[in-house]
Design a protein around this motif. Structure first.
Motif, PDB file in Angstrom:
ATOM      1  N   MET A 106      51.692  42.253  25.514  1.00 38.21           N
ATOM      2  CA  MET A 106      50.231  42.054  26.686  1.00 38.21           C
ATOM      3  C   MET A 106      48.525  41.917  25.529  1.00 38.21           C
ATOM      4  N   GLY A 107      48.270  40.768  26.376  1.00 39.27           N
ATOM      5  CA  GLY A 107      46.835  40.813  25.704  1.00 39.27           C
ATOM      6  C   GLY A 107      46.226  41.628  26.253  1.00 39.27           C
ATOM      7  N   ASP A 110      27.180  52.026  28.895  1.00 34.57           N
ATOM      8  CA  ASP A 110      27.020  51.810  30.311  1.00 34.57           C
ATOM      9  C   ASP A 110      28.004  51.208  30.572  1.00 34.57           C
ATOM     10  N   VAL A 111      27.821  49.316  29.704  1.00 33.03           N
ATOM     11  CA  VAL A 111      28.109  48.473  29.919  1.00 33.03           C
ATOM     12  C   VAL A 111      30.301  48.283  29.108  1.00 33.03           C
ATOM     13  N   THR A 112      30.465  49.646  28.579  1.00 38.89           N
ATOM     14  CA  THR A 112      31.650  49.796  27.854  1.00 38.89           C
ATOM     15  C   THR A 112      31.974  50.635  29.225  1.00 38.89           C
ATOM     16  N   GLU A 113      31.696  51.088  30.119  1.00 40.54           N
ATOM     17  CA  GLU A 113      32.322  52.090  31.614  1.00 40.54           C
ATOM     18  C   GLU A 113      32.692  51.367  32.248  1.00 40.54           C
ATOM     19  N   ARG A 114      31.971  50.164  32.588  1.00 38.35           N
ATOM     20  CA  ARG A 114      31.522  49.028  33.544  1.00 38.35           C
ATOM     21  C   ARG A 114      33.498  47.642  33.278  1.00 38.35           C
ATOM     22  N   LEU A 115      32.855  47.959  31.946  1.00 33.92           N
ATOM     23  CA  LEU A 115      34.167  47.173  32.026  1.00 33.92           C
ATOM     24  C   LEU A 115      35.664  47.435  31.332  1.00 33.92           C
ATOM     25  N   GLN A 116      34.971  48.529  31.141  1.00 39.32           N
ATOM     26  CA  GLN A 116      36.643  49.035  31.068  1.00 39.32           C
ATOM     27  C   GLN A 116      37.218  49.081  32.723  1.00 39.32           C
ATOM     28  N   GLU A 117      36.393  50.321  32.865  1.00 42.77           N
ATOM     29  CA  GLU A 117      36.643  49.789  34.872  1.00 42.77           C
ATOM     30  C   GLU A 117      37.702  48.323  35.059  1.00 42.77           C
ATOM     31  N   PHE A 134      41.613  47.949  36.767  1.00 48.56           N
ATOM     32  CA  PHE A 134      41.854  47.212  37.728  1.00 48.56           C
ATOM     33  C   PHE A 134      42.544  46.022  37.411  1.00 48.56           C
ATOM     34  N   PHE A 135      42.980  45.620  36.026  1.00 46.13           N
ATOM     35  CA  PHE A 135      43.943  44.522  36.068  1.00 46.13           C
ATOM     36  C   PHE A 135      45.101  44.860  35.051  1.00 46.13           C
ATOM     37  N   ASN A 136      45.031  45.937  35.220  1.00 47.83           N
ATOM     38  CA  ASN A 136      45.662  47.120  33.417  1.00 47.83           C
ATOM     39  C   ASN A 136      45.840  46.092  32.724  1.00 47.83           C
ATOM     40  N   LYS A 137      44.158  46.126  31.533  1.00 42.41           N
ATOM     41  CA  LYS A 137      44.678  45.202  30.453  1.00 42.41           C
ATOM     42  C   LYS A 137      43.978  46.537  30.160  1.00 42.41           C
ATOM     43  N   LYS A 138      43.835  46.354  28.569  1.00 42.13           N
ATOM     44  CA  LYS A 138      43.350  47.144  27.416  1.00 42.13           C
ATOM     45  C   LYS A 138      42.039  46.642  27.590  1.00 42.13           C
ATOM     46  N   LEU A 139      40.772  46.609  27.105  1.00 39.12           N
ATOM     47  CA  LEU A 139      39.657  46.733  26.547  1.00 39.12           C
ATOM     48  C   LEU A 139      39.467  46.645  25.157  1.00 39.12           C
ATOM     49  N   GLU A 140      39.198  46.203  24.096  1.00 36.67           N
ATOM     50  CA  GLU A 140      38.327  45.606  22.985  1.00 36.67           C
ATOM     51  C   GLU A 140      36.711  45.960  22.889  1.00 36.67           C
ATOM     52  N   MET A 141      35.833  46.670  23.169  1.00 37.82           N
ATOM     53  CA  MET A 141      34.462  46.690  23.238  1.00 37.82           C
ATOM     54  C   MET A 141      34.174  46.500  21.717  1.00 37.82           C
ATOM     55  N   ILE A 199      43.670  34.980  17.799  1.00 37.26           N
ATOM     56  CA  ILE A 199      42.568  35.091  18.976  1.00 37.26           C
ATOM     57  C   ILE A 199      43.750  35.075  20.338  1.00 37.26           C
ATOM     58  N   THR A 200      44.815  34.862  20.046  1.00 33.16           N
ATOM     59  CA  THR A 200      45.778  34.789  20.695  1.00 33.16           C
ATOM     60  C   THR A 200      46.291  35.679  21.498  1.00 33.16           C
ATOM     61  N   ILE A 201      45.828  36.582  21.067  1.00 34.40           N
ATOM     62  CA  ILE A 201      45.911  38.131  21.670  1.00 34.40           C
ATOM     63  C   ILE A 201      44.398  38.464  22.465  1.00 34.40           C
ATOM     64  N   ILE A 202      43.502  37.705  23.094  1.00 36.82           N
ATOM     65  CA  ILE A 202      42.851  37.921  24.026  1.00 36.82           C
ATOM     66  C   ILE A 202      42.960  37.013  25.517  1.00 36.82           C
ATOM     67  N   ASP A 203      42.935  37.622  26.167  1.00 45.21           N
ATOM     68  CA  ASP A 203      43.273  37.387  27.928  1.00 45.21           C
ATOM     69  C   ASP A 203      42.271  36.691  28.499  1.00 45.21           C
ATOM     70  N   ARG A 204      40.690  37.916  27.931  1.00 44.72           N
ATOM     71  CA  ARG A 204      39.289  37.221  29.049  1.00 44.72           C
ATOM     72  C   ARG A 204      38.114  37.439  27.816  1.00 44.72           C
ATOM     73  N   VAL A 205      37.431  36.865  28.042  1.00 47.15           N
ATOM     74  CA  VAL A 205      36.252  37.468  27.395  1.00 47.15           C
ATOM     75  C   VAL A 205      34.719  38.085  28.199  1.00 47.15           C
ATOM     76  N   LEU A 206      35.480  39.161  28.388  1.00 44.26           N
ATOM     77  CA  LEU A 206      33.823  40.041  29.170  1.00 44.26           C
ATOM     78  C   LEU A 206      32.596  40.505  28.725  1.00 44.26           C
ATOM     79  N   LEU A 207      31.563  39.692  29.969  1.00 44.70           N
ATOM     80  CA  LEU A 207      30.110  39.845  29.269  1.00 44.70           C
ATOM     81  C   LEU A 207      30.305  40.582  31.189  1.00 44.70           C
ATOM     82  N   TYR A 208      29.058  41.593  30.587  1.00 41.08           N
ATOM     83  CA  TYR A 208      28.956  42.622  32.052  1.00 41.08           C
ATOM     84  C   TYR A 208      27.520  41.376  32.459  1.00 41.08           C
TER      85      TYR A 208
END
Length: 111
Positions: free
Chosen positions: A1-2, A16-23, A27-34, A52-61
């Motif tokens: 699982m990515g 605050d940003v970590t909390e929002r991105l974690q939410e 929602f998509f059942n993914k682990k977040l590495e902040m 980078i093969t373990i990264i499913d998506r880069v998130l920016l708030y």
């Protein structure tokens, strides 16, 4: 699982940003590495040095963290260079690399 690779450039808003991105990730059942970044050069160093093969998506708030149209283009090109999709998830923006967005919409954001 990515996982989702979360990032922010705002040290004072990190919790605050970590909390929002974690939410969002939950929602998509993914682990977040902040990660706290100082600039895009550091982000590229991270991408070069990690699997980078373990990264499913880069998130920016918030798109405003990038500051300018040129920095956004550099961020987008950097993600593309490493084959990574991204999402900018602030409710008023909701921008994803794999969804077509009219250029006029993006130009309005940076004005």
């Amino acid at each position: 699982m990515g996982m989702y690779f979360g990032l922010t450039f705002y040290s004072e808003k990190y919790p605050d940003v970590t909390e929002r991105l974690q939410e969002h990730a939950s929602f998509f059942n993914k682990k977040l590495e902040m990660h706290l970044m100082v600039d895009l050069n550091l982000l590229e160093i991270y991408f070069k040095s990690m699997d980078i093969t373990i990264i499913d998506r880069v998130l920016l708030y918030d798109l405003e963290e990038l500051g300018s149209w040129e920095t956004f283009k550099r961020f987008s090109n950097l993600c593309r260079k490493y084959g990574l999709e991204y999402s900018i998830i602030k409710k008023s923006i909701d921008l994803h690399s794999d969804v077509d967005v009219p250029i006029g919409y993006l130009m309005d954001i940076f004005q």
